[in-house]
Scaffold this active site. Sequence first.
Site, PDB file in Angstrom:
ATOM      1  N   ASP A 426      10.406  47.076  30.958  1.00  0.00           N
ATOM      2  CA  ASP A 426      10.449  46.962  29.953  1.00  0.00           C
ATOM      3  C   ASP A 426      11.948  47.016  30.086  1.00  0.00           C
ATOM      4  O   ASP A 426      12.845  46.583  30.879  1.00  0.00           O
ATOM      5  CB  ASP A 426      10.484  48.295  29.020  1.00  0.00           C
ATOM      6  N   ASN A 876       6.997  54.115  24.096  1.00  0.00           N
ATOM      7  CA  ASN A 876       5.872  52.752  23.845  1.00  0.00           C
ATOM      8  C   ASN A 876       5.687  52.426  24.919  1.00  0.00           C
ATOM      9  O   ASN A 876       5.149  51.043  25.376  1.00  0.00           O
ATOM     10  CB  ASN A 876       6.320  51.311  23.045  1.00  0.00           C
TER      11      ASN A 876
END
Length: 1186
Positions: A426, A876
């Site tokens: 990420d 997420n």
Amino acid sequence: MPERRKKGIHFSKLYSFSCIRSSHEDNHAQIGQRGYSRVVYCNDPDNPEQVQLRYRGNYVSTTKYTAVNFIPKSLFEQFRRVANLYFLVVACVSFSPLAPYSAISVLAPLVVVIGATMVKEAVEDWRRRKQDIEANNRKVEVYSRNHTFQKTRGKNLRVGDIVKVYKDDYFPADLLLLSSSYEDGICYVETMNLDGETNLKLKHALEVTSHLYDEKSFNDFMAVIRCEDPNENLYSFVGTLYYDGTQYPLSLQQILLRDSKLKNTEYIYGVVVFTGHDTKVMQNATDPPSKRSKIERRMDKIIYVLFSTLVLISFIGSVFFEIETKEDLNHGKLRRWYLRPDDTPVFYNPKRATLAAFLHFLTALMLYGYLIPISLYVSIEIVKVLQSIFINHDQDMYYEETDKPAHARTSNLNEELGQVDTILSDKTGTLTCNSMEFVKCSIAGTAYGRGMTEVEVALARRRTDGPTDDIPSDRLSHDADIRGSEKPIKGFNFRDERINNSQWVNEPHCDVIQKFFRVLAICHTAIPDKSKDSGEISYEAESPDEAAFVIAARELGFEFFGRTQTSISLHEFDFKTGKGVDRVYELLHVLEFSSSRKRMSVIVRNAENQLLLLCKGADSVMFERLAKDGRMFEVQTKDHINKYAEAGLRTLVIAYRELNEEEYKKWEEEFLKAKTSVTLDRDALVDAAADKIERDLILLGATAVEDKLQKGVPECINKLAQAGIKIWVLTGDKMETAVNIGYACSLLRQDMKQIIITLDSPDIIALEKQGDKEAVAKASLDSIEKQLREGISQIQSAKESSSSVNKGSIAFGLIIDGKSLEFSLKKNFEKTFFELAINCASVICCRSTPKQKARVTRLVKLETGKTTLSVGDGANDVGMLQEADIGVGISGVEGMQAVMASDFAIAQFRFLERLLLVHGHWCYRRISMMVCYFFYKNITFGFTLFWYEAYTSFSGQPAYNDWYMSFYNVFFTSLPVIALGVFDQDVSARLCLKHPLLYREGVENILFSWPRILGWMINGVISSIIIFFFSTNSLINQAFRRDGKVVDFEVLGVTMYTCVVWAVNCQMALAINYFTWIQHFFIWGSIAFWYIFLVIYGSLSPNVSTTAYKVLVEACAPSALYWLVTVLVVICTLLPYFSFRAFQTWFRPMYHDLIQQERLEEAELPLAVRGNLQHLREKLNNKRDP
């Protein structure tokens, strides 16, 4: 006495798009149907109808076992392992006459091994149980029958109970919010434990229950809730409240979920709707996916190979046994008359030789069972736990700022850390800090902010194609010298002498600057919190960006310090008087930010009675709303926004407009009418009404906030790339920002050629505007296919051209956006996409959804067949972390959701370098060596039994005493191998980091490849041959003792066993690279313990010690031949491995051999060897440069 209630903002009078939107939609018509059948009697948990429904209690258990099922379930888990099941069968059969040894000698080691593993399981489960006990026993106030709130344990709560929860306490169950310390029933909730987000969520009670504010008001409160059944959906709730004969629709805005925390609200009252395992958080609590390392999976295959070997040699032995047994009685003649074949049990009956051979086969299966290492699994578990402790206590992975060390949440995957081929990361909060800082702004067409971000430094490096020494140090925003002696302010890193210290009053457009910072100070939903001790004001905001804006306004003279139900108070710097003044703005409406609107506005009335609409939002929606006469600075502002985006900064446009009374009243009337509408198109009406007022804006400027790169990220990525690890970044950011961050963190380099896949072509945009979805989808598929094929051909042609001119290959970087990624992951294209991506040095996927992140991770894992590692910090990222072979959570500012779903947790991305290159390499090497050595020592021992049985006509007679065999794996050879798995280092941590190419040993699986495994097995067979044949030929047929006696069965067994113990332990000493006193103690101590055991065991009664009775003291120790044979046999046994390693080190060195040689370069080496080493180093250096 009733508690005084806060006069908070009446959000019922203000409009909030995200929080106070009606949810009375068609799904409420489903109440009472399947899936929506729950009935809750508020303040009446003992209602007979509710009692019949038998709702779960509030007791929560996350343990794997209970007191009742621990033994059967744990035993089942242990005997799922093939080796353990085999030894259980052998232990059972050992009670029969078929067994070549006593039953207790087999059963004891099995009980020790299984018992140790069960104890470990019990300890781990007890820790989970302690956490459950703490959670279940949290105190909570419940409304009782005597009409007062009384404290009880959380586990005693029942559906329908009314509870009171105080500030900073967790909600004990899923509650319906009835009222709060604020008059209109609002409260603020932190959902970090649920979704990982630290920003506060606004919840509000129904107006009909918000008056319930003390104990007396609940005396007559009776209501019924009909709602959905328990489910895992955190983001929806459907229900209806029946109160005073009226129905009120309920939505998620009235629901307070278990494990979220009450913030900035003194207390709330709520009624329990879901308890225990019915709560949404527990419905989401699934068991994490079971992950096994590649070494462990291969280890199972090796066990099968050894089982096959066991069956094969047992079968061979049985065939020869049948032949020998048949020949014992040949035409009535007795061949081996001394065995009395004419009077034997069925086991040796020459008349039934086939049956005897079958029974011998069963005996042999037990006898050669020592080929299977019984203590392998438990030894590996012990080693992995100890390795995890070393990882947890590594000071170089401790982050002092947040007091967070590295944490190995599972010990199953330690060696997998040394085999990572691809990292999928990420960006926000992982590569960056997720701590927004206000660094630049554009006001009235003038750019302010002298600092230079990391991305700008990387941009400057790309443009100048060289170092950035010529960049003035006063422009580097991260340079410590800039701040001087000033105390750093979180969220604010703005430096400009034209603005700081109230110097903005001397600027040409000081009035615009004043309005700009006034908008930042007023247009938000943040809440000020004044410290009682220091008097400093901090802010609770819904996002880090919003907090940065309010802090920036405060630092530049516009301090927001108070908020009431109808007003916002600022302490402003008045440029006319040059003094600070307090100003109060009447707050009329709040039009909150949402993902569809991409903007936020507030309508206020100032002290001069002017009506002002203050607005901030994305440039994509703001510029089109500007008035004709409000575009004075549009061109310059757009230019600055583009430059800020290039610098990796997040931008918002700031604007305002004045409203006249007539226009405002007309709009408010229409707005309130739309708001109170009960039609299905209510939301559309409200959006349209809000859109009408957010028009004809006057542009003030734009903000730029930086999410700074974490310290050491570029250096870490560079080192990982040198180790040959491919790095993919999966981010939700737009392409420009992601690309520039990629350059800043060394993911993309100047010499890389970019392949960009996007659907932002004019043709597709034109089709989207026409609204023809089928045409858009077809055009998108065609475009993606074309771009993927072009990318592959581009790479192939580059490889061909580079090979033809003998140049280094060109590195490629792939950048793909979210829409393109969605099409690329379809079955028709995913293999083409993967083929393109895997040939690129770096991959950046922009605008990725959490689902796409998980799908990309799965694709890479399945297609490469190699180890993938995902790293992220937010909720997420959970899918991505669980999908990868290894999930690493960053314990940053986005909560603990990612950490809870991870296998390893670190505080900073840069620690990944040490976790992989040092601990990963060590753990992989240690476990590989440990497993190979385990099989070596067991094959060495097991085959001596086979050779001895062949020597004795496959009689089924073991060469050794029963307890010698039982203790071999448990005591005489187990501790040195554990020491190897915990302490051995081929090179130091410093050299691991200095030579990242060493990591390739794990990625290429050099140390646990089939050739290496089979090499160790063959070495075991060779060692067994040398030990058996050298021992027997040296001892038999000659005098062993002074009295002339020759060796007997007992002496031969002890001599061979002594040689085995010495050989396998000395073999360990040869294999170890890094000696500590612990390894010396275990290796030589294991050998010494064999002699001590022989003395003690041999001194016992012959009924107990059997063949070991005083065999060392009276027979072996006085004989010089015993000691001479031991020395010679052990030396001969070690020679093959020693010769192989000497040849390999000098002529076919591995990576670690070369690095070890570097440390010994000062030593005098033969010229030819030195030249050979130099040649190999040059070849390795060529490998490093792609």
